[in-house]
Design a protein around this motif. Structure first.
Motif, PDB file in Angstrom:
ATOM      1  N   SER A 174       0.826  -1.216   0.000  1.00 10.81           N
ATOM      2  CA  SER A 174       0.000   0.000   0.000  1.00 10.81           C
ATOM      3  C   SER A 174       0.855   1.258   0.000  1.00 10.81           C
ATOM      4  O   SER A 174       0.531   2.255  -0.676  1.00 10.81           O
ATOM      5  N   LEU A 175       1.983   1.235   0.727  1.00 11.72           N
ATOM      6  CA  LEU A 175       2.855   2.410   0.765  1.00 11.72           C
ATOM      7  C   LEU A 175       3.519   2.658  -0.586  1.00 11.72           C
ATOM      8  O   LEU A 175       3.579   3.803  -1.064  1.00 11.72           O
ATOM      9  N   LEU A 176       4.024   1.603  -1.212  1.00 12.16           N
ATOM     10  CA  LEU A 176       4.655   1.777  -2.519  1.00 12.16           C
ATOM     11  C   LEU A 176       3.627   2.150  -3.589  1.00 12.16           C
ATOM     12  O   LEU A 176       3.934   2.912  -4.514  1.00 12.16           O
ATOM     13  N   SER A 177       2.409   1.613  -3.450  1.00 11.12           N
ATOM     14  CA  SER A 177       1.354   1.995  -4.382  1.00 11.12           C
ATOM     15  C   SER A 177       1.031   3.480  -4.259  1.00 11.12           C
ATOM     16  O   SER A 177       0.694   4.138  -5.253  1.00 11.12           O
ATOM     17  N   GLU A 178       1.143   4.010  -3.049  1.00  7.78           N
ATOM     18  CA  GLU A 178       0.907   5.441  -2.865  1.00  7.78           C
ATOM     19  C   GLU A 178       1.908   6.264  -3.662  1.00  7.78           C
ATOM     20  O   GLU A 178       1.550   7.277  -4.284  1.00  7.78           O
ATOM     21  N   ILE A 179       3.177   5.823  -3.682  1.00  2.00           N
ATOM     22  CA  ILE A 179       4.188   6.569  -4.436  1.00  2.00           C
ATOM     23  C   ILE A 179       3.887   6.513  -5.930  1.00  2.00           C
ATOM     24  O   ILE A 179       3.949   7.535  -6.634  1.00  2.00           O
ATOM     25  N   THR A 180       3.566   5.330  -6.453  1.00  2.00           N
ATOM     26  CA  THR A 180       3.295   5.212  -7.883  1.00  2.00           C
ATOM     27  C   THR A 180       2.029   5.985  -8.269  1.00  2.00           C
ATOM     28  O   THR A 180       1.978   6.608  -9.337  1.00  2.00           O
ATOM     29  N   ILE A 181       1.008   5.972  -7.403  1.00  2.00           N
ATOM     30  CA  ILE A 181      -0.214   6.730  -7.698  1.00  2.00           C
ATOM     31  C   ILE A 181       0.073   8.229  -7.698  1.00  2.00           C
ATOM     32  O   ILE A 181      -0.413   8.975  -8.561  1.00  2.00           O
ATOM     33  N   LEU A 182       0.871   8.693  -6.729  1.00  2.00           N
ATOM     34  CA  LEU A 182       1.247  10.109  -6.707  1.00  2.00           C
ATOM     35  C   LEU A 182       2.056  10.483  -7.956  1.00  2.00           C
ATOM     36  O   LEU A 182       1.929  11.598  -8.482  1.00  2.00           O
ATOM     37  N   THR A 207      -3.936   4.634 -22.432  1.00  2.00           N
ATOM     38  CA  THR A 207      -2.830   5.136 -21.599  1.00  2.00           C
ATOM     39  C   THR A 207      -3.226   5.188 -20.134  1.00  2.00           C
ATOM     40  O   THR A 207      -2.434   4.821 -19.251  1.00  2.00           O
ATOM     41  N   CYS A 208      -4.441   5.626 -19.851  1.00  2.00           N
ATOM     42  CA  CYS A 208      -4.908   5.695 -18.456  1.00  2.00           C
ATOM     43  C   CYS A 208      -4.976   4.302 -17.839  1.00  2.00           C
ATOM     44  O   CYS A 208      -4.602   4.108 -16.677  1.00  2.00           O
ATOM     45  N   VAL A 209      -5.450   3.313 -18.601  1.00  2.00           N
ATOM     46  CA  VAL A 209      -5.505   1.932 -18.088  1.00  2.00           C
ATOM     47  C   VAL A 209      -4.098   1.419 -17.792  1.00  2.00           C
ATOM     48  O   VAL A 209      -3.858   0.783 -16.745  1.00  2.00           O
ATOM     49  N   LYS A 210      -3.158   1.700 -18.687  1.00  2.00           N
ATOM     50  CA  LYS A 210      -1.773   1.259 -18.461  1.00  2.00           C
ATOM     51  C   LYS A 210      -1.174   1.921 -17.217  1.00  2.00           C
ATOM     52  O   LYS A 210      -0.458   1.280 -16.437  1.00  2.00           O
ATOM     53  N   LEU A 211      -1.438   3.212 -17.039  1.00  3.89           N
ATOM     54  CA  LEU A 211      -0.901   3.904 -15.862  1.00  3.89           C
ATOM     55  C   LEU A 211      -1.506   3.365 -14.567  1.00  3.89           C
ATOM     56  O   LEU A 211      -0.806   3.212 -13.555  1.00  3.89           O
ATOM     57  N   ILE A 212      -2.800   3.057 -14.583  1.00  7.13           N
ATOM     58  CA  ILE A 212      -3.445   2.489 -13.390  1.00  7.13           C
ATOM     59  C   ILE A 212      -2.877   1.120 -13.073  1.00  7.13           C
ATOM     60  O   ILE A 212      -2.571   0.802 -11.908  1.00  7.13           O
ATOM     61  N   SER A 215       0.565   1.484 -11.579  1.00  4.95           N
ATOM     62  CA  SER A 215       0.582   1.986 -10.194  1.00  4.95           C
ATOM     63  C   SER A 215       0.218   0.903  -9.181  1.00  4.95           C
ATOM     64  O   SER A 215       0.541   1.050  -7.998  1.00  4.95           O
ATOM     65  N   TRP A 216      -0.414  -0.182  -9.617  1.00  7.50           N
ATOM     66  CA  TRP A 216      -0.783  -1.254  -8.681  1.00  7.50           C
ATOM     67  C   TRP A 216       0.065  -2.514  -8.853  1.00  7.50           C
ATOM     68  O   TRP A 216       0.443  -3.141  -7.858  1.00  7.50           O
ATOM     69  N   ILE A 217       0.337  -2.900 -10.096  1.00 10.71           N
ATOM     70  CA  ILE A 217       1.035  -4.173 -10.321  1.00 10.71           C
ATOM     71  C   ILE A 217       2.494  -4.095  -9.905  1.00 10.71           C
ATOM     72  O   ILE A 217       3.014  -5.009  -9.244  1.00 10.71           O
ATOM     73  N   VAL A 218       3.197  -3.016 -10.256  1.00 13.20           N
ATOM     74  CA  VAL A 218       4.625  -2.902  -9.938  1.00 13.20           C
ATOM     75  C   VAL A 218       4.885  -2.958  -8.428  1.00 13.20           C
ATOM     76  O   VAL A 218       5.725  -3.744  -7.962  1.00 13.20           O
TER      77      VAL A 218
END
Length: 372
Positions: A174-182, A207-212, A215-218
């Motif tokens: 959850s913490l790393l996902s916060e960084i990728t989402i930001l 592009t939006c689907v890829k970015l989402i 932000s979660w998979i990585v």
């Protein structure tokens, strides 16, 4: 030399003696409030009574007790609760390696039906009775409280290795996902303000689907890899100096070299702090693009200020968590360590919906209406 010897004979150094205590007085105290009745005893006193009675009835070392658990797979009772069998955890290494770990067997005494009041009083300090009641109450704690909340109200913090790994995965994914989402949000703000004419061509639906997904998979893949690397290492210690499990604290418990985990941890830290640098650079560009126009400055304050507040709060807490986990010193006050540890896992989930929700006009109007 002779003078010194003579001085020592005339005035020998005072040696501090261990304070004497009477077992009978202690047992008498354990049969009275605040240690009785067991159904009303606070968790702190209940834990003290259970551990003390097990210690004097089993005559085991402190290290032996660290390997015990009240989980169903490590604790059994004979029919009629006549005996209790406590099995050490699989990874337990005794102080004397030649000794094969064996279960601790505790015999019950003075069971019900009581012959007289003295017999009933002796049952109050029966370790099997206390352990059975403790097992039932611990089951209620595990059922009704999440682990991290139960650790805040109890004085003994025990968690299995697998649950510790699960806790690491949940918290740090959850913490790393916060960084990728930001990071994704910073890119969105950068394109919207600095390149408004290219916004719809750059941020298409695909592009939006890829970015989402990014932000979660990585972050989840990275956390799974880190947890697996930690679980493949045999551990020799069982104490974590923190309110919750974190990956580096578990790595430091291992019996073998932590080189691979160390390199992996540094690589991940560099990658995610580079994301934070990208966010900061994007905001410098946003500030330079917005400073010439009053309308752009208003748009910047409306859309980007909550993002900046969230980033500052999160970055400071995360930086302290990483630095203390790897290079922490014992002279840091425990209250400060606990505050920053809890701030990292509690404040962002509460703070982010608040600042982003109040930024939406409909939500803000609804909240202010309810408050008034």
């Amino acid at each position: 030399m002779h003078f010194l010897r003579g001085t020592l004979r005339l005035r020998p150094p005072a040696r501090t003696k261990v304070p004497s205590w009477d077992l009978a007085i202690v047992l008498e105290a354990l049969s009275r409030p605040p240690f009785e009745p067991l159904v009303e005893v606070p968790e702190r006193f209940f834990t003290v009574k259970t551990v003390f009675l097990l210690a004097i009835s089993s005559l085991k070392r402190v290290g032996d007790f660290q390997a015990l658990s009240v989980a169903p797979s490590f604790l059994e009772f004979a029919p009629g609760v006549a005996k209790a069998f406590l099995y050490p955890k699989p990874g337990y290494l005794p102080k004397v390696p030649t000794v094969v770990p064996r279960p601790i067997v505790v015999q019950a005494f003075c069971p019900p039906h009581f012959r007289d009041s003295e017999h009933e009083k002796c049952n109050l300090i029966c370790p099997v009775r206390v352990l059975d009641t403790y097992d039932h109450r611990a089951a209620l704690w595990r059922r009704f409280y999440p682990k991290i909340l139960s650790d805040l109200i109890l004085d003994s913090y025990v968690i299995s290795f697998h649950m510790c790994s699960l806790q690491i995965y949940v918290i740090y994914s959850s913490l790393l996902s916060e960084i990728t989402i930001l990071t994704v949000m910073a890119y969105d703000r950068y394109v919207a303000i600095c390149k408004p004419l290219d916004y719809h061509s750059k941020l298409t639906k695909n592009t939006c689907v890829k970015l989402i997904l990014f932000s979660w998979i990585v972050p989840n893949c990275i956390c799974i890899t880190a947890v697996l690397l930690s679980n493949l290492r045999p551990i020799c210690k069982y104490h974590i100096d923190k309110l919750y499990c974190d990956n580096w604290s578990v790595v430091k418990l291992a019996c073998v070299s932590s080189f691979v985990n160390n390199v992996f941890g540094y690589a991940i830290s560099v990658i995610f702090f580079s994301f934070i640098v990208l966010i900061i650079v994007s905001y410098f560009k946003l500030i330079s693009a917005c400073k010439a126009s009053l309308e752009n400055r208003k748009k910047f304050c409306q859309t980007c200020l909550p993002h900046i507040l969230s980033l500052i709060n999160f970055t400071i807490a995360l930086l302290f968590d990483i630095m203390y986990s790897r290079y922490g010193a014992n002279d840091i006050p425990e209250s400060l360590r606990n505050f920053l540890a809890l701030e990292l896992v509690i404040v962002p989930p509460v703070f982010n919906p608040l600042i982003y929700g109040l930024n939406i006009t409909v939500v803000r109007t609804r909240v202010f209406t309810l408050c008034n």
